[in-house]
Every structure is written in structure tokens, then in C-alpha cells.
Write a protein that holds these residues in place. Structure first.
Motif, PDB file in Angstrom:
ATOM      1  N   MET A   1       0.844  -1.186   0.000  1.00 24.95           N
ATOM      2  CA  MET A   1       0.000   0.000   0.000  1.00 24.95           C
ATOM      3  C   MET A   1       0.883   1.240   0.000  1.00 24.95           C
ATOM      4  O   MET A   1       1.839   1.308   0.754  1.00 24.95           O
ATOM      5  CB  MET A   1      -0.904  -0.002   1.233  1.00 24.95           C
ATOM      6  N   PRO A   2       0.590   2.225  -0.869  1.00 15.44           N
ATOM      7  CA  PRO A   2       1.418   3.413  -0.918  1.00 15.44           C
ATOM      8  C   PRO A   2       1.530   4.089   0.440  1.00 15.44           C
ATOM      9  O   PRO A   2       0.552   4.288   1.137  1.00 15.44           O
ATOM     10  CB  PRO A   2       0.673   4.303  -1.927  1.00 15.44           C
ATOM     11  N   LYS A   3       2.764   4.435   0.806  1.00 16.14           N
ATOM     12  CA  LYS A   3       2.988   5.026   2.120  1.00 16.14           C
ATOM     13  C   LYS A   3       2.749   6.528   2.129  1.00 16.14           C
ATOM     14  O   LYS A   3       2.518   7.130   3.158  1.00 16.14           O
ATOM     15  CB  LYS A   3       4.437   4.741   2.572  1.00 16.14           C
ATOM     16  N   ASN A   4       2.847   7.148   0.943  1.00 15.30           N
ATOM     17  CA  ASN A   4       2.780   8.607   0.893  1.00 15.30           C
ATOM     18  C   ASN A   4       1.414   9.121   0.479  1.00 15.30           C
ATOM     19  O   ASN A   4       1.264  10.286   0.142  1.00 15.30           O
ATOM     20  CB  ASN A   4       3.843   9.131  -0.083  1.00 15.30           C
ATOM     21  N   GLU A   5       0.422   8.246   0.455  1.00 16.65           N
ATOM     22  CA  GLU A   5      -0.916   8.664   0.048  1.00 16.65           C
ATOM     23  C   GLU A   5      -1.888   8.544   1.210  1.00 16.65           C
ATOM     24  O   GLU A   5      -1.875   7.549   1.951  1.00 16.65           O
ATOM     25  CB  GLU A   5      -1.414   7.806  -1.125  1.00 16.65           C
ATOM     26  N   GLU A   6      -2.729   9.552   1.354  1.00 16.64           N
ATOM     27  CA  GLU A   6      -3.768   9.493   2.368  1.00 16.64           C
ATOM     28  C   GLU A   6      -5.025   8.878   1.761  1.00 16.64           C
ATOM     29  O   GLU A   6      -5.248   8.940   0.557  1.00 16.64           O
ATOM     30  CB  GLU A   6      -4.063  10.898   2.887  1.00 16.64           C
ATOM     31  N   LEU A   7      -5.848   8.326   2.628  1.00 15.98           N
ATOM     32  CA  LEU A   7      -7.091   7.730   2.171  1.00 15.98           C
ATOM     33  C   LEU A   7      -8.130   8.807   1.898  1.00 15.98           C
ATOM     34  O   LEU A   7      -8.086   9.903   2.452  1.00 15.98           O
ATOM     35  CB  LEU A   7      -7.625   6.751   3.223  1.00 15.98           C
ATOM     36  N   HIS A   8      -9.075   8.487   1.024  1.00 16.37           N
ATOM     37  CA  HIS A   8     -10.243   9.324   0.787  1.00 16.37           C
ATOM     38  C   HIS A   8     -10.898   9.581   2.154  1.00 16.37           C
ATOM     39  O   HIS A   8     -10.994   8.670   2.989  1.00 16.37           O
ATOM     40  CB  HIS A   8     -11.196   8.578  -0.144  1.00 16.37           C
ATOM     41  N   PRO A   9     -11.344  10.828   2.415  1.00 20.18           N
ATOM     42  CA  PRO A   9     -11.879  11.161   3.751  1.00 20.18           C
ATOM     43  C   PRO A   9     -12.934  10.191   4.265  1.00 20.18           C
ATOM     44  O   PRO A   9     -12.890   9.775   5.439  1.00 20.18           O
ATOM     45  CB  PRO A   9     -12.462  12.563   3.541  1.00 20.18           C
ATOM     46  N   VAL A  10     -13.880   9.806   3.408  1.00 21.97           N
ATOM     47  CA  VAL A  10     -14.942   8.887   3.840  1.00 21.97           C
ATOM     48  C   VAL A  10     -14.362   7.509   4.148  1.00 21.97           C
ATOM     49  O   VAL A  10     -14.714   6.878   5.152  1.00 21.97           O
ATOM     50  CB  VAL A  10     -16.046   8.776   2.760  1.00 21.97           C
ATOM     51  N   ILE A  11     -13.455   7.060   3.300  1.00 22.81           N
ATOM     52  CA  ILE A  11     -12.836   5.741   3.502  1.00 22.81           C
ATOM     53  C   ILE A  11     -11.984   5.758   4.758  1.00 22.81           C
ATOM     54  O   ILE A  11     -11.976   4.798   5.537  1.00 22.81           O
ATOM     55  CB  ILE A  11     -11.995   5.334   2.283  1.00 22.81           C
ATOM     56  N   GLY A  12     -11.266   6.856   4.974  1.00 21.71           N
ATOM     57  CA  GLY A  12     -10.458   6.980   6.179  1.00 21.71           C
ATOM     58  C   GLY A  12     -11.297   6.880   7.438  1.00 21.71           C
ATOM     59  O   GLY A  12     -10.900   6.233   8.426  1.00 21.71           O
ATOM     60  N   THR A  13     -12.486   7.486   7.404  1.00 17.42           N
ATOM     61  CA  THR A  13     -13.403   7.408   8.546  1.00 17.42           C
ATOM     62  C   THR A  13     -13.864   5.974   8.777  1.00 17.42           C
ATOM     63  O   THR A  13     -13.946   5.508   9.927  1.00 17.42           O
ATOM     64  CB  THR A  13     -14.626   8.314   8.314  1.00 17.42           C
ATOM     65  N   MET A  14     -14.144   5.257   7.697  1.00 18.81           N
ATOM     66  CA  MET A  14     -14.569   3.852   7.815  1.00 18.81           C
ATOM     67  C   MET A  14     -13.459   2.997   8.411  1.00 18.81           C
ATOM     68  O   MET A  14     -13.698   2.170   9.297  1.00 18.81           O
ATOM     69  CB  MET A  14     -14.975   3.313   6.438  1.00 18.81           C
ATOM     70  N   VAL A  15     -12.242   3.188   7.916  1.00 12.68           N
ATOM     71  CA  VAL A  15     -11.108   2.394   8.402  1.00 12.68           C
ATOM     72  C   VAL A  15     -10.861   2.667   9.886  1.00 12.68           C
ATOM     73  O   VAL A  15     -10.646   1.753  10.685  1.00 12.68           O
ATOM     74  CB  VAL A  15      -9.841   2.681   7.578  1.00 12.68           C
ATOM     75  N   GLU A  16     -10.912   3.942  10.267  1.00 13.23           N
ATOM     76  CA  GLU A  16     -10.702   4.302  11.678  1.00 13.23           C
ATOM     77  C   GLU A  16     -11.789   3.691  12.564  1.00 13.23           C
ATOM     78  O   GLU A  16     -11.519   3.271  13.697  1.00 13.23           O
ATOM     79  CB  GLU A  16     -10.690   5.824  11.822  1.00 13.23           C
ATOM     80  N   ASN A  17     -12.995   3.622  12.039  1.00 12.50           N
ATOM     81  CA  ASN A  17     -14.089   3.017  12.804  1.00 12.50           C
ATOM     82  C   ASN A  17     -13.844   1.527  13.007  1.00 12.50           C
ATOM     83  O   ASN A  17     -14.029   0.991  14.097  1.00 12.50           O
ATOM     84  CB  ASN A  17     -15.416   3.247  12.076  1.00 12.50           C
ATOM     85  N   ILE A  18     -13.408   0.849  11.940  1.00  9.36           N
ATOM     86  CA  ILE A  18     -13.109  -0.586  12.030  1.00  9.36           C
ATOM     87  C   ILE A  18     -11.962  -0.830  13.004  1.00  9.36           C
ATOM     88  O   ILE A  18     -11.950  -1.818  13.745  1.00  9.36           O
ATOM     89  CB  ILE A  18     -12.785  -1.152  10.632  1.00  9.36           C
ATOM     90  N   GLU A  19     -10.998   0.102  13.020  1.00 11.57           N
ATOM     91  CA  GLU A  19      -9.831  -0.067  13.892  1.00 11.57           C
ATOM     92  C   GLU A  19     -10.174   0.070  15.375  1.00 11.57           C
ATOM     93  O   GLU A  19      -9.358  -0.268  16.229  1.00 11.57           O
ATOM     94  CB  GLU A  19      -8.742   0.944  13.507  1.00 11.57           C
ATOM     95  N   LYS A  20     -11.370   0.568  15.670  1.00  9.59           N
ATOM     96  CA  LYS A  20     -11.806   0.573  17.073  1.00  9.59           C
ATOM     97  C   LYS A  20     -12.034  -0.845  17.579  1.00  9.59           C
ATOM     98  O   LYS A  20     -12.042  -1.091  18.788  1.00  9.59           O
ATOM     99  CB  LYS A  20     -13.105   1.384  17.204  1.00  9.59           C
ATOM    100  N   VAL A  21     -12.231  -1.764  16.640  1.00 12.81           N
ATOM    101  CA  VAL A  21     -12.487  -3.164  16.980  1.00 12.81           C
ATOM    102  C   VAL A  21     -11.309  -4.054  16.587  1.00 12.81           C
ATOM    103  O   VAL A  21     -10.882  -4.920  17.347  1.00 12.81           O
ATOM    104  CB  VAL A  21     -13.768  -3.664  16.279  1.00 12.81           C
ATOM    105  N   ILE A  22     -10.790  -3.855  15.385  1.00 17.80           N
ATOM    106  CA  ILE A  22      -9.708  -4.672  14.844  1.00 17.80           C
ATOM    107  C   ILE A  22      -8.395  -3.909  14.987  1.00 17.80           C
ATOM    108  O   ILE A  22      -8.230  -2.836  14.395  1.00 17.80           O
ATOM    109  CB  ILE A  22      -9.958  -5.025  13.368  1.00 17.80           C
ATOM    110  N   VAL A  23      -7.454  -4.452  15.731  1.00 16.79           N
ATOM    111  CA  VAL A  23      -6.192  -3.767  16.018  1.00 16.79           C
ATOM    112  C   VAL A  23      -5.108  -4.233  15.051  1.00 16.79           C
ATOM    113  O   VAL A  23      -4.915  -5.441  14.845  1.00 16.79           O
ATOM    114  CB  VAL A  23      -5.738  -4.035  17.470  1.00 16.79           C
ATOM    115  N   GLY A  24      -4.397  -3.256  14.439  1.00 13.16           N
ATOM    116  CA  GLY A  24      -3.214  -3.569  13.646  1.00 13.16           C
ATOM    117  C   GLY A  24      -3.466  -4.203  12.299  1.00 13.16           C
ATOM    118  O   GLY A  24      -2.545  -4.778  11.706  1.00 13.16           O
ATOM    119  N   LYS A  25      -4.680  -4.115  11.783  1.00 11.40           N
ATOM    120  CA  LYS A  25      -5.007  -4.726  10.486  1.00 11.40           C
ATOM    121  C   LYS A  25      -5.544  -3.676   9.517  1.00 11.40           C
ATOM    122  O   LYS A  25      -6.517  -3.902   8.805  1.00 11.40           O
ATOM    123  CB  LYS A  25      -6.032  -5.853  10.668  1.00 11.40           C
TER     124      LYS A  25
END
Length: 316
Positions: free
Chosen positions: A1-25
Motif C-alpha cells: 500500500m502506498p505510504k505517501n498517500e492518504e485515504l479518501h476522507p470517507v474511507i479513512g473514517t470507515m477504516v478508523e471506525n473498524i480499527e476501534k475493533v480490529i487492532v493492527g489490520k
């Protein structure tokens, strides 16, 4: 996964939400969303207890989607998946009772533990976007997304998916064990509460359908398409591959690349996107020769080797 690219704002919010449950994935969560946006499906292959089921539940909750779980067992029948028609004496006619496949996000747990006949009922729904019960074809809800799991260790009493059926899945992913710190974080998160019970939706079904439409508008240059085709063509002539990737695999990789670019906030695809996704999209679509298996060569390793041998398109 590209290290220098940020996620789309909506997708970033989804990923952060999932990370509240799934750690390190984070990568697995992001790739699952890529498959969801590309209208594909995911096969999660890993040992029990690493969070496969929790990942699917967290994704469904993040989207406010209708989540259904099918626990596959040897005695499960196709009608247990698709639903049945039951006679209603009051109305004097048969009524369709939907099965668990009638949902938005489906967890097909341990899909290799049920018979090929029952597997095919789900795989047909995945491919056609509809199901037929008693001669009546019914469309599945939109979106319709399947994440199937299987245990790669215990094969006794199982029915491995045929190679021809594996390419119904857009991506094949592995969770992997957490690091020491990640496992400590898991213990801290679950000490007093169950994180999945606290999770709230961050987007609606309507939002998701709109995102899926936008993904189809991502531009894929002819040179990037040719790059995809050259990689796929090389899989058909590789000395360690018995059966290479089909044209369906080329289409799948292009669709995944469109979603991957969108997830990273772009409206155009790059060769880097192809390189990042090819092992996840193509490795489960090839059959290795006996000598390659004997030597312990993995399909993912061969796909990476093919990528390294294929010329990368450059800007004019």
C-alpha cells in the motif's frame, strides 16, 4: 500500500471506525473496503481466532448494513442459504421465506466445511446477483457483499473450493497474528467492554451505493490496461504455472485497481495500484505445477516475480 498517500476522507473514517475493533489490520480493512466498492467479494483464509468474523461485523456496522452470518457445516442444505417456499393454507399458495443470503454483508463462515452443492448456491448468488428458488428468480439486495472464511490448517472433513470457483472472489486475504504490542492493545480494549457492541455507523447504504458508482468513473489509461494484460498473459506461460489467470482475472484486477485508486483519493489509476493489488487478486486464480508445490513456491511469490519481469508503463 502506498505510504505517501492518504485515504479518501470517507474511507479513512470507515477504516478508523473498524480499527476501534480490529487492532493492527489497517491494510486488511482497507482492502476489504476496496472489494466492497468494486462490488467484489473476499475470501479470508487464516487460522481461527485472529479476528476474521469481527472484521466482517465491524465493516457491516460501519456501513449501517444488514449483516447476515451463515455458519457452514457438512449438513447444511442449499435451501438453508437461499430460503424456501412454504405453503400458506390461509392464502392457498406458496410463500417465499428468505434465507440468510438475503442481506447486504454476508459472512460465509468456514465455507470449506459444507458440501459443494451448498457452496454452489452461495457462489451462484455471488456471481449472478440473484437467486432462483422454485423457478422464480429474485434479485439480491444492493449492495451485496460476501466475505467467506476458511481455515487453512484443518482439512479433514472439509470440501476445498474448486480452483474454478475460487476466482468468484475478487481478493484473497490473510489476517495474520498480531504483534506483542497489538495483542496487548486487544487485551486492553476488551478488558471491560466488547468493542463491537459500541461501534456506530459512519455512512449509510445510500452513501455506499453512491461511492460504488463513483468508483466506476475512475479513469484507467490504456497503458495501465495493457500493463494488467501483460501481467496476466505472463501467468499463462510461466514455467511453474499449470493454469494461468483467465480474462475474468484481468477484468477483476482492473475493477479492483479502480476502487484502490478511489480509496486513495484519486480519480485515475496508476501502475503502482496494479503492483499493490495483483498478488491479492491473481494469486488464487492460478494453479501451480507439481514441482513448484514440491519446492514450496507460493502463488503469491510467482505473481510478484511476474510483476518484477514486466515493464512498467511510464509517462510520455
Amino acid at each position: 500500500m502506498p505510504k505517501n498517500e492518504e485515504l479518501h476522507p470517507v474511507i479513512g473514517t470507515m477504516v478508523e471506525n473498524i480499527e476501534k475493533v480490529i487492532v493492527g489490520k489497517r491494510e486488511v480493512a482497507t482492502l476489504s473496503i476496496v472489494a466492497l466498492l468494486a462490488r467484489g467479494h473476499v475470501l479470508l483464509e487464516d487460522v481461527p481466532g485472529v479476528g476474521k468474523t469481527m472484521l466482517v461485523r465491524a465493516l457491516a456496522k460501519s456501513v449501517s448494513a444488514q449483516f447476515k452470518r451463515i455458519q457452514f457445516t457438512p449438513d447444511l442444505l442449499p435451501s438453508d442459504v437461499t430460503g424456501v417456499s412454504i405453503y400458506n393454507p390461509k392464502e392457498g399458495q406458496f410463500e417465499y421465506k428468505p434465507g440468510p443470503v438475503m442481506g447486504n454483508i454476508i459472512l460465509a463462515d468456514e465455507i470449506n466445511r459444507t458440501s459443494p452443492r451448498t457452496q454452489s448456491a452461495l457462489l451462484e448468488a455471488m456471481e449472478e446477483g440473484s437467486l432462483t428458488v422454485d423457478g422464480v428468480t429474485r434479485p439480491l439486495p444492493r449492495p451485496f457483499f460476501v466475505m467467506a472464511t476458511q481455515n487453512p490448517i484443518e482439512y479433514e472433513g472439509t470440501y476445498p473450493l474448486p480452483e474454478a470457483q475460487l476466482d468468484r472472489f475478487l481478493l484473497k486475504l490473510n489476517m495474520g497474528y498480531p504483534s506483542i504490542q497489538e495483542e496487548m492493545d486487544i487485551l486492553n480494549k476488551t478488558e471491560k467492554v466488547v468493542p463491537i457492541d459500541q461501534l456506530q455507523p459512519v455512512i449509510t447504504i445510500k452513501d455506499l451505493l453512491l461511492l460504488q458508482e463513483k468508483v466506476q468513473e475512475v479513469y484507467v489509461d490504456e497503458r495501465v490496461k495493457r500493463y494488467i494484460v501483460e501481467i496476466v498473459q505472463r501467468s499463462r506461460s510461466h514455467e511453474s504455472i499449470y493454469l494461468g489467470v483467465s480474462p475474468r482475472g484481468s477484468v477483476a484486477l482492473m475493477k479492483a485497481v479502480q476502487a484502490y485508486a478511489f480509496v486513495h483519493g484519486r480519480d485515475f489509476a496508476l501502475p503502482d495500484d496494479v503492483q499493490s493489488l495483483a498478488p491479492y487478486v491473481l494469486a488464487h486464480r492460478i494453479i501451480l505445477k507439481a514441482h513448484a508445490k514440491f519446492d514450496g513456491i507460493s502463488a503469491g511469490h510467482i505473481i510478484s516475480e511476474i510483476i518484477s519481469r514486466t515493464s512498467v508503463p511510464v509517462q510520455r
